[in-house]
Design a protein around this motif. Sequence first.
Motif, PDB file in Angstrom:
ATOM      1  N   ARG A  71      24.573  32.929  16.769  1.00 60.47           N
ATOM      2  CA  ARG A  71      25.890  33.035  16.274  1.00 60.47           C
ATOM      3  C   ARG A  71      26.450  33.924  16.911  1.00 60.47           C
ATOM      4  NH1 ARG A  71      26.250  27.849  14.711  1.00 60.47           N
ATOM      5  NH2 ARG A  71      25.299  26.850  13.763  1.00 60.47           N
ATOM      6  N   SER A  72      26.330  35.129  17.181  1.00 58.68           N
ATOM      7  CA  SER A  72      26.805  36.209  17.139  1.00 58.68           C
ATOM      8  C   SER A  72      27.251  35.701  18.297  1.00 58.68           C
ATOM      9  CB  SER A  72      26.133  37.045  17.184  1.00 58.68           C
ATOM     10  OG  SER A  72      26.135  38.313  18.186  1.00 58.68           O
ATOM     11  N   SER A  73      28.729  37.049  19.255  1.00 62.63           N
ATOM     12  CA  SER A  73      28.878  36.612  19.555  1.00 62.63           C
ATOM     13  C   SER A  73      28.387  36.759  21.290  1.00 62.63           C
ATOM     14  CB  SER A  73      31.288  36.598  19.945  1.00 62.63           C
ATOM     15  OG  SER A  73      30.979  37.975  19.817  1.00 62.63           O
ATOM     16  N   ARG A  74      27.617  38.204  20.696  1.00 63.25           N
ATOM     17  CA  ARG A  74      26.709  39.094  21.836  1.00 63.25           C
ATOM     18  C   ARG A  74      26.084  38.038  22.422  1.00 63.25           C
ATOM     19  NH1 ARG A  74      24.572  43.056  18.036  1.00 63.25           N
ATOM     20  NH2 ARG A  74      25.163  41.561  16.603  1.00 63.25           N
ATOM     21  N   ALA A  75      25.451  36.810  22.447  1.00 62.23           N
ATOM     22  CA  ALA A  75      24.795  36.588  22.822  1.00 62.23           C
ATOM     23  C   ALA A  75      25.291  35.796  24.493  1.00 62.23           C
ATOM     24  CB  ALA A  75      24.265  34.976  22.058  1.00 62.23           C
ATOM     25  N   PRO A  76      24.999  36.051  25.112  1.00 65.35           N
ATOM     26  CA  PRO A  76      25.555  36.126  26.600  1.00 65.35           C
ATOM     27  C   PRO A  76      25.708  34.365  26.448  1.00 65.35           C
ATOM     28  CG  PRO A  76      23.146  36.730  26.634  1.00 65.35           C
ATOM     29  CD  PRO A  76      23.191  36.461  25.538  1.00 65.35           C
ATOM     30  N   LEU A  77      25.079  33.575  26.084  1.00 62.26           N
ATOM     31  CA  LEU A  77      25.767  32.588  26.412  1.00 62.26           C
ATOM     32  C   LEU A  77      24.465  31.207  25.392  1.00 62.26           C
ATOM     33  CD1 LEU A  77      24.381  31.544  30.464  1.00 62.26           C
ATOM     34  CD2 LEU A  77      26.732  31.141  28.905  1.00 62.26           C
ATOM     35  N   HIS A  78      24.450  30.218  25.194  1.00 65.88           N
ATOM     36  CA  HIS A  78      23.939  29.175  24.371  1.00 65.88           C
ATOM     37  C   HIS A  78      22.913  28.799  24.984  1.00 65.88           C
ATOM     38  CE1 HIS A  78      27.474  28.714  22.107  1.00 65.88           C
ATOM     39  NE2 HIS A  78      27.948  28.676  22.990  1.00 65.88           N
ATOM     40  N   SER A  79      21.392  28.526  24.196  1.00 70.97           N
ATOM     41  CA  SER A  79      20.382  28.116  24.670  1.00 70.97           C
ATOM     42  C   SER A  79      20.639  26.818  25.341  1.00 70.97           C
ATOM     43  CB  SER A  79      19.553  28.585  23.663  1.00 70.97           C
ATOM     44  OG  SER A  79      19.864  26.805  22.623  1.00 70.97           O
ATOM     45  N   TRP A  80      21.280  26.198  25.160  1.00 69.61           N
ATOM     46  CA  TRP A  80      21.837  24.204  25.411  1.00 69.61           C
ATOM     47  C   TRP A  80      22.237  25.152  27.344  1.00 69.61           C
ATOM     48  CZ3 TRP A  80      26.462  23.951  28.580  1.00 69.61           C
ATOM     49  CH2 TRP A  80      27.223  24.664  27.462  1.00 69.61           C
ATOM     50  N   SER A  81      22.667  26.051  27.610  1.00 70.44           N
ATOM     51  CA  SER A  81      22.666  25.980  29.267  1.00 70.44           C
ATOM     52  C   SER A  81      21.395  26.959  29.950  1.00 70.44           C
ATOM     53  CB  SER A  81      24.075  27.773  29.600  1.00 70.44           C
ATOM     54  OG  SER A  81      23.061  28.688  28.777  1.00 70.44           O
ATOM     55  N   PHE A  82      21.001  27.272  29.748  1.00 73.63           N
ATOM     56  CA  PHE A  82      19.504  27.983  29.943  1.00 73.63           C
ATOM     57  C   PHE A  82      18.381  26.206  30.424  1.00 73.63           C
ATOM     58  CE2 PHE A  82      20.694  31.479  27.823  1.00 73.63           C
ATOM     59  CZ  PHE A  82      20.680  33.009  28.991  1.00 73.63           C
ATOM     60  N   TYR A  83      19.210  25.349  29.457  1.00 73.49           N
ATOM     61  CA  TYR A  83      18.252  24.410  30.382  1.00 73.49           C
ATOM     62  C   TYR A  83      18.987  23.236  31.697  1.00 73.49           C
ATOM     63  CZ  TYR A  83      14.990  24.194  25.803  1.00 73.49           C
ATOM     64  OH  TYR A  83      14.304  23.864  24.995  1.00 73.49           O
ATOM     65  N   GLN A  84      20.535  23.637  30.658  1.00 74.00           N
ATOM     66  CA  GLN A  84      20.942  23.533  32.076  1.00 74.00           C
ATOM     67  C   GLN A  84      20.946  23.779  32.899  1.00 74.00           C
ATOM     68  OE1 GLN A  84      25.511  23.979  32.266  1.00 74.00           O
ATOM     69  NE2 GLN A  84      25.890  22.554  31.829  1.00 74.00           N
ATOM     70  N   LEU A  85      20.790  24.929  33.106  1.00 75.07           N
ATOM     71  CA  LEU A  85      20.340  25.518  34.709  1.00 75.07           C
ATOM     72  C   LEU A  85      19.428  25.297  35.354  1.00 75.07           C
ATOM     73  CD1 LEU A  85      21.229  27.909  36.862  1.00 75.07           C
ATOM     74  CD2 LEU A  85      20.285  29.325  35.398  1.00 75.07           C
ATOM     75  N   GLN A  86      18.184  25.366  34.189  1.00 70.72           N
ATOM     76  CA  GLN A  86      16.521  23.830  34.761  1.00 70.72           C
ATOM     77  C   GLN A  86      16.939  23.661  35.376  1.00 70.72           C
ATOM     78  OE1 GLN A  86      13.786  25.093  31.875  1.00 70.72           O
ATOM     79  NE2 GLN A  86      13.525  27.371  32.682  1.00 70.72           N
ATOM     80  N   THR A  87      18.020  22.376  34.656  1.00 72.59           N
ATOM     81  CA  THR A  87      17.847  21.268  35.507  1.00 72.59           C
ATOM     82  C   THR A  87      18.459  21.346  36.697  1.00 72.59           C
ATOM     83  OG1 THR A  87      17.776  20.496  32.987  1.00 72.59           O
ATOM     84  CG2 THR A  87      18.086  18.889  34.565  1.00 72.59           C
ATOM     85  N   MET A  88      19.258  21.680  37.035  1.00 74.56           N
ATOM     86  CA  MET A  88      19.904  22.340  37.911  1.00 74.56           C
ATOM     87  C   MET A  88      19.161  22.380  38.836  1.00 74.56           C
ATOM     88  SD  MET A  88      24.045  23.154  37.130  1.00 74.56           S
ATOM     89  CE  MET A  88      24.748  22.596  35.730  1.00 74.56           C
ATOM     90  N   ILE A  89      18.589  23.286  38.409  1.00 77.25           N
ATOM     91  CA  ILE A  89      17.759  23.923  39.413  1.00 77.25           C
ATOM     92  C   ILE A  89      16.253  22.953  40.293  1.00 77.25           C
ATOM     93  CG2 ILE A  89      15.439  25.922  40.286  1.00 77.25           C
ATOM     94  CD1 ILE A  89      17.103  27.691  38.296  1.00 77.25           C
TER      95      ILE A  89
END
Length: 340
Positions: A234-252
């Motif tokens: 939840r910290s702002s140091r996290a580069p991205l939310h985990s959903w966005s990695f799923y989104q990226l994988q889906t797009m790839i």
Amino acid sequence: MLLTYKVKHNRDLSVELVKARKIAEYAIEHRSRSSADVRHIGLKSAIANQILRKYSRNMALKSVRSVVLTVPAQSIRLIPETRTIYIACLKLDLDIRYLPQFEKVNQIELDHEFAFVTVTINEPPLQEVEHWIGIDLNSTGHIAVIGNPTTGKIQKFGKEAPHIHRKYSKMRRHLYIEGHSRIAKKKIQRKENRKTKDLNHKISRAIVNEAAQQACGIKMEKLSDIRQTARQSRSSRAPLHSWSFYQLQTMIEYKAKLLGVPVAYVAPQYTSQQCSRCGLLGTRNGKDFMCPHCGHVDHADANASFNIALRPSFEESDGRLHQDRDWCKGRIDTPQEAPS
Ligand SMILES: [Zn+2]
């Protein structure tokens, strides 16, 4: 493959959308599917029927949120010479010059601003590849690092992502301190999501093009729930939310399909601790990777992406994955001294 494209329509559809909402409300209240019942509302029956069907069927729908105008395939006319679509029941022309080649239009949904055009696209045959590039997601400071162990080539994508997330987290925090409404915060969240999606589109395009150019397949880690929780913060140091990695994988995945580039998934365990040269476990210290067994030194992200590229995919290794994982575990645990 079915894909939906967003096209701006430049038409004021507010009257039609109000009518659509009335029909949806009617459908929920009366569970009616007959367009005769809603004829008095005055929306074209081709669209009214779609809305009735959607809202009367789904018993879980108790109230109407955002209604779109759904146009079925038989009401859509394709004009190939001008690359436009004509929707007769709305007297609406859509410019589809920027859409890729497709087989047919399946359906179009319209809201105030956009038309969501769903088309069937013929997938080209999958290319036969000898080599793979590996994608390490959520690495140190980048969204994705891709590595080709055959050529040693490394590319990094999405350096700006951590800044985006930090910026918007900060904005949300300030709003909180100043006591702004939830709506204001939601608005900022949506803006961040849009930015992230934009960035993911660009990164996935670049990665897939690169794989096609190198005549390689793409290997990615199967993001497990465990890893998701471990890296989710939840910290702002996290580069991205985990959903966005799923989104990226889906797009790839879908962009690769369109070019015939094969995509495979590998087990995510120890991709950053294993040595890509000798396969044993080394040590990772921030951005540096060091292997005490063979002396291999590398950038940690490069090493991880090579590991992903070299690892057998789930399809290739069916059943052997558990063995591999246990083997790794044996290396990482401190060996137990036998009781003397
Ligand atoms: Zn090594």
